[in-house]
Design a protein around this motif. Sequence first.
Motif, PDB file in Angstrom:
ATOM      1  N   LEU A   1       0.833  -1.213   0.000  1.00 18.06           N
ATOM      2  CA  LEU A   1       0.000   0.000   0.000  1.00 18.06           C
ATOM      3  C   LEU A   1       0.868   1.263   0.000  1.00 18.06           C
ATOM      4  CD1 LEU A   1      -2.748   1.489   0.358  1.00 18.06           C
ATOM      5  CD2 LEU A   1      -2.418   1.262   2.829  1.00 18.06           C
ATOM      6  N   THR A   2       1.844   1.324   0.933  1.00 18.42           N
ATOM      7  CA  THR A   2       2.627   2.562   1.046  1.00 18.42           C
ATOM      8  C   THR A   2       3.529   2.742  -0.171  1.00 18.42           C
ATOM      9  OG1 THR A   2       4.300   1.465   2.411  1.00 18.42           O
ATOM     10  CG2 THR A   2       2.548   2.630   3.570  1.00 18.42           C
ATOM     11  N   LEU A   3       3.974   1.627  -0.768  1.00 15.11           N
ATOM     12  CA  LEU A   3       4.800   1.773  -1.973  1.00 15.11           C
ATOM     13  C   LEU A   3       3.959   2.331  -3.125  1.00 15.11           C
ATOM     14  CD1 LEU A   3       7.464   1.490  -3.406  1.00 15.11           C
ATOM     15  CD2 LEU A   3       6.926  -0.890  -3.907  1.00 15.11           C
ATOM     16  N   ARG A   4       2.722   1.839  -3.244  1.00 15.19           N
ATOM     17  CA  ARG A   4       1.826   2.369  -4.300  1.00 15.19           C
ATOM     18  C   ARG A   4       1.596   3.867  -4.108  1.00 15.19           C
ATOM     19  NH1 ARG A   4      -1.562  -2.479  -3.629  1.00 15.19           N
ATOM     20  NH2 ARG A   4      -0.660  -3.833  -5.180  1.00 15.19           N
ATOM     21  N   ILE A   5       1.361   4.256  -2.852  1.00 12.28           N
ATOM     22  CA  ILE A   5       1.096   5.675  -2.562  1.00 12.28           C
ATOM     23  C   ILE A   5       2.341   6.509  -2.867  1.00 12.28           C
ATOM     24  CG2 ILE A   5       0.592   7.338  -0.713  1.00 12.28           C
ATOM     25  CD1 ILE A   5      -1.074   5.027   0.612  1.00 12.28           C
ATOM     26  N   ALA A   6       3.518   6.001  -2.423  1.00 13.89           N
ATOM     27  CA  ALA A   6       4.762   6.756  -2.655  1.00 13.89           C
ATOM     28  C   ALA A   6       5.041   6.874  -4.152  1.00 13.89           C
ATOM     29  CB  ALA A   6       5.926   6.082  -1.937  1.00 13.89           C
ATOM     30  N   ALA A   7       4.816   5.783  -4.907  1.00 15.00           N
ATOM     31  CA  ALA A   7       5.085   5.813  -6.351  1.00 15.00           C
ATOM     32  C   ALA A   7       4.140   6.786  -7.048  1.00 15.00           C
ATOM     33  CB  ALA A   7       4.948   4.412  -6.947  1.00 15.00           C
TER      34      ALA A   7
ATOM     35  N   ASP B   1      19.346  10.272  -6.630  1.00 15.63           N
ATOM     36  CA  ASP B   1      19.542  10.073  -5.188  1.00 15.63           C
ATOM     37  C   ASP B   1      18.313  10.548  -4.399  1.00 15.63           C
ATOM     38  OD1 ASP B   1      22.030   9.188  -5.861  1.00 15.63           O
ATOM     39  OD2 ASP B   1      23.129  10.931  -5.100  1.00 15.63           O
ATOM     40  N   GLU B   2      17.753  11.695  -4.793  1.00 16.34           N
ATOM     41  CA  GLU B   2      16.589  12.221  -4.049  1.00 16.34           C
ATOM     42  C   GLU B   2      15.357  11.342  -4.246  1.00 16.34           C
ATOM     43  OE1 GLU B   2      17.243  14.108  -1.885  1.00 16.34           O
ATOM     44  OE2 GLU B   2      18.775  15.516  -2.509  1.00 16.34           O
ATOM     45  N   VAL B   3      15.169  10.895  -5.490  1.00 14.76           N
ATOM     46  CA  VAL B   3      13.981  10.087  -5.782  1.00 14.76           C
ATOM     47  C   VAL B   3      14.038   8.771  -5.009  1.00 14.76           C
ATOM     48  CG1 VAL B   3      12.928   8.698  -7.610  1.00 14.76           C
ATOM     49  CG2 VAL B   3      13.434  11.099  -8.016  1.00 14.76           C
ATOM     50  N   ILE B   4      15.203   8.116  -5.024  1.00 10.52           N
ATOM     51  CA  ILE B   4      15.328   6.829  -4.314  1.00 10.52           C
ATOM     52  C   ILE B   4      15.162   7.061  -2.811  1.00 10.52           C
ATOM     53  CG2 ILE B   4      16.908   4.953  -3.727  1.00 10.52           C
ATOM     54  CD1 ILE B   4      17.937   5.064  -6.585  1.00 10.52           C
ATOM     55  N   THR B   5      15.744   8.146  -2.303  1.00  8.97           N
ATOM     56  CA  THR B   5      15.612   8.452  -0.865  1.00  8.97           C
ATOM     57  C   THR B   5      14.141   8.614  -0.500  1.00  8.97           C
ATOM     58  OG1 THR B   5      17.762   9.530  -0.759  1.00  8.97           O
ATOM     59  CG2 THR B   5      16.177  10.147   0.930  1.00  8.97           C
ATOM     60  N   LEU B   6      13.415   9.420  -1.271  1.00 12.95           N
ATOM     61  CA  LEU B   6      12.014   9.675  -0.921  1.00 12.95           C
ATOM     62  C   LEU B   6      11.173   8.411  -1.064  1.00 12.95           C
ATOM     63  CD1 LEU B   6      11.477  13.214  -2.462  1.00 12.95           C
ATOM     64  CD2 LEU B   6      11.527  12.619  -0.040  1.00 12.95           C
ATOM     65  N   LEU B   7      11.485   7.627  -2.089  1.00 13.31           N
ATOM     66  CA  LEU B   7      10.718   6.400  -2.318  1.00 13.31           C
ATOM     67  C   LEU B   7      10.925   5.417  -1.164  1.00 13.31           C
ATOM     68  CD1 LEU B   7       8.878   5.435  -4.549  1.00 13.31           C
ATOM     69  CD2 LEU B   7      10.843   4.506  -5.756  1.00 13.31           C
ATOM     70  N   LEU B   8      12.181   5.222  -0.776  1.00 12.45           N
ATOM     71  CA  LEU B   8      12.446   4.235   0.270  1.00 12.45           C
ATOM     72  C   LEU B   8      12.111   4.787   1.655  1.00 12.45           C
ATOM     73  CD1 LEU B   8      13.340   1.438   0.911  1.00 12.45           C
ATOM     74  CD2 LEU B   8      15.708   2.134   0.866  1.00 12.45           C
ATOM     75  N   ALA B   9      12.596   6.033   1.951  1.00 13.00           N
ATOM     76  CA  ALA B   9      12.327   6.614   3.283  1.00 13.00           C
ATOM     77  C   ALA B   9      10.828   6.819   3.468  1.00 13.00           C
ATOM     78  CB  ALA B   9      13.060   7.937   3.448  1.00 13.00           C
ATOM     79  N   GLY B  10      10.124   7.086   2.363  1.00 13.86           N
ATOM     80  CA  GLY B  10       8.705   7.411   2.455  1.00 13.86           C
ATOM     81  C   GLY B  10       7.802   6.197   2.561  1.00 13.86           C
ATOM     82  N   HIS B  11       8.246   5.023   2.073  1.00 12.25           N
ATOM     83  CA  HIS B  11       7.282   3.913   2.136  1.00 12.25           C
ATOM     84  C   HIS B  11       7.620   2.865   3.190  1.00 12.25           C
ATOM     85  CE1 HIS B  11       9.524   0.799  -0.176  1.00 12.25           C
ATOM     86  NE2 HIS B  11       8.611  -0.016   0.281  1.00 12.25           N
ATOM     87  N   GLU B  12       8.891   2.630   3.443  1.00 22.58           N
ATOM     88  CA  GLU B  12       9.258   1.573   4.391  1.00 22.58           C
ATOM     89  C   GLU B  12       8.904   1.969   5.826  1.00 22.58           C
ATOM     90  OE1 GLU B  12      12.302   0.273   6.103  1.00 22.58           O
ATOM     91  OE2 GLU B  12      11.762  -1.816   5.666  1.00 22.58           O
ATOM     92  N   THR B  13       9.229   3.240   6.163  1.00 22.48           N
ATOM     93  CA  THR B  13       8.956   3.741   7.515  1.00 22.48           C
ATOM     94  C   THR B  13       7.460   3.690   7.834  1.00 22.48           C
ATOM     95  OG1 THR B  13       8.898   5.873   6.452  1.00 22.48           O
ATOM     96  CG2 THR B  13      10.876   5.364   7.705  1.00 22.48           C
ATOM     97  N   THR B  14       6.664   4.174   6.876  1.00 24.99           N
ATOM     98  CA  THR B  14       5.228   4.243   7.141  1.00 24.99           C
ATOM     99  C   THR B  14       4.619   2.834   7.180  1.00 24.99           C
ATOM    100  OG1 THR B  14       5.117   4.823   4.817  1.00 24.99           O
ATOM    101  CG2 THR B  14       4.643   6.563   6.345  1.00 24.99           C
ATOM    102  N   ALA B  15       5.139   1.925   6.320  1.00 21.36           N
ATOM    103  CA  ALA B  15       4.622   0.555   6.334  1.00 21.36           C
ATOM    104  C   ALA B  15       4.928  -0.101   7.679  1.00 21.36           C
ATOM    105  CB  ALA B  15       5.232  -0.261   5.197  1.00 21.36           C
TER     106      ALA B  15
END
Length: 307
Positions: free
Chosen positions: A155-161, A259-273
Motif C-alpha cells: 500500500l505505502t509503496l503504491r502511494i509513494a510511487a 539520489d533524491e527520488v530513491i531516498t524519498l521512495l524508500l524513506a517514504g514507504h518503508e517507515t510508514t509501512a
Amino acid sequence: MNVPFAPPHAAGAARRPPGPKGLPFLGNLLEFSRDVLRYYGEWAREYGDIFAFSLRGWPVVLLNNSDYAEYVLVRNHRNFVKFPFFFRHVRAIFGQGLLTSEGAIWHRQRRLAAPAFHAERLKRYGEATVRYTERMLADWRPAEARDVQADMMALTLRIAAKALFDTDVEKDVAEIGKAFGAVVEEIAVRFRRPFRIPDAVPTPGNIRYMRGVRRIDRLVSEIIRGRRDQGDDRGDLLSILMLARDDEGRPMSDGQLRDEVITLLLAGHETTALALGWTWYRLSRIAMSTLGSPPSCAMSSATARRR
Ligand code: HEM
C-alpha cells in the motif's frame, strides 16, 4: 510542553547519560542485534527518556521523548551531524540524497525540495492515500487471514510511487518493491553485524544488495529519462524536483535527482509501512485482551469500512 533538557556540552564537560553496561569492544551490540525492541524497552524503563549505550565503540544516546527529538532535529540541528555508523552502510542506495547528505549539499537540496511538501501538495498526497487505501480494503474479505505487513508495504509503496512519479503501473511498483526488499534485508543485516564488510566484497548479501541497487537505479533512471523526453509538469514530486532551480538558476543533475527520488521512495514507504504494521499488531493485542480470542484484523477493518 517543553521538557527541560540540558545537552551534554551545556555543563561544559562531556557528560554522558546513564545506560546499560556493555561488553569490552562490542559494547551493547549483541543485545542490539538480538532483539533491539526488547532492549530499548527495558533500557527505557530502567534509565528513562534519555540513555546511552555503545555499539562497538560508537557511543549512542537514545532520546525517547518527542521534545528531545525536536530539540535535536528542529531547534538545535546545527549542533548535530548525522551518524556515520548507519549511513556509511547505505551510501550505494541513497548516494547524496537528503537523508545521507550533510552541509552545503544538504542545505541546497533541502531548499530545492521544500515546495514538494507545501500544505497544498500534502493535501493531494492525502487524497491519493485515501483512494489507494479504499482500493486495498475493497479486496479484503471477512474472516480471511492476511499478512498485514506485506499489505502495508504494498500500500505505502503504491502511494509513494503515485506521489513521486504519478504512476500506478502495477508492473513498475511490483519490480521496485522486489528490488527494495533485497536491499532493505541486507541493510538490516549490516546494522547488526559487529564489523563492516565493504560493498565491493562479493558476499552473498552484498551481491543481492548491489543487484537490488542496480535494478532500482535502472528503473529510476528510466523514469527520469522518460520524463525529460516528455518535458511536461505532471504535478508530482518528480516534476517539482526537476523544475527546481537553485539561486544561480541551475537544475539538479540526473545523479542528484536519482539520489533524491530513491531516498524519498524508500524513506517514504518503508517507515510508514512499518509504523502501520506495528499499529495493526498493537490493535490486535488490544482486541485480543478485550475479546479474549484472536481477532481477524482484516475482517474487522474491512467490515467497518463497508458499514
Ligand atoms: C512513520 C514514518 C516515518 C518515520 C518514523 C521517519 C523517521 C525519520 C527519521 C528518524 C529521520 C531522521 C534521520 C536522521 O537524520 O538521522 C528521517 C529523515 C527523513 N525522512 Fe523520514 N520518517 C517517516 C516518514 C517519512 C516519509 C513519508 C518521507 C517522505 C515522503 C520521509 C522522508 C525523509 C527524509 C527525506 C529525511 C531526511 C530529512 C533531512 O535530513 O532533511 N520520511 N525520517
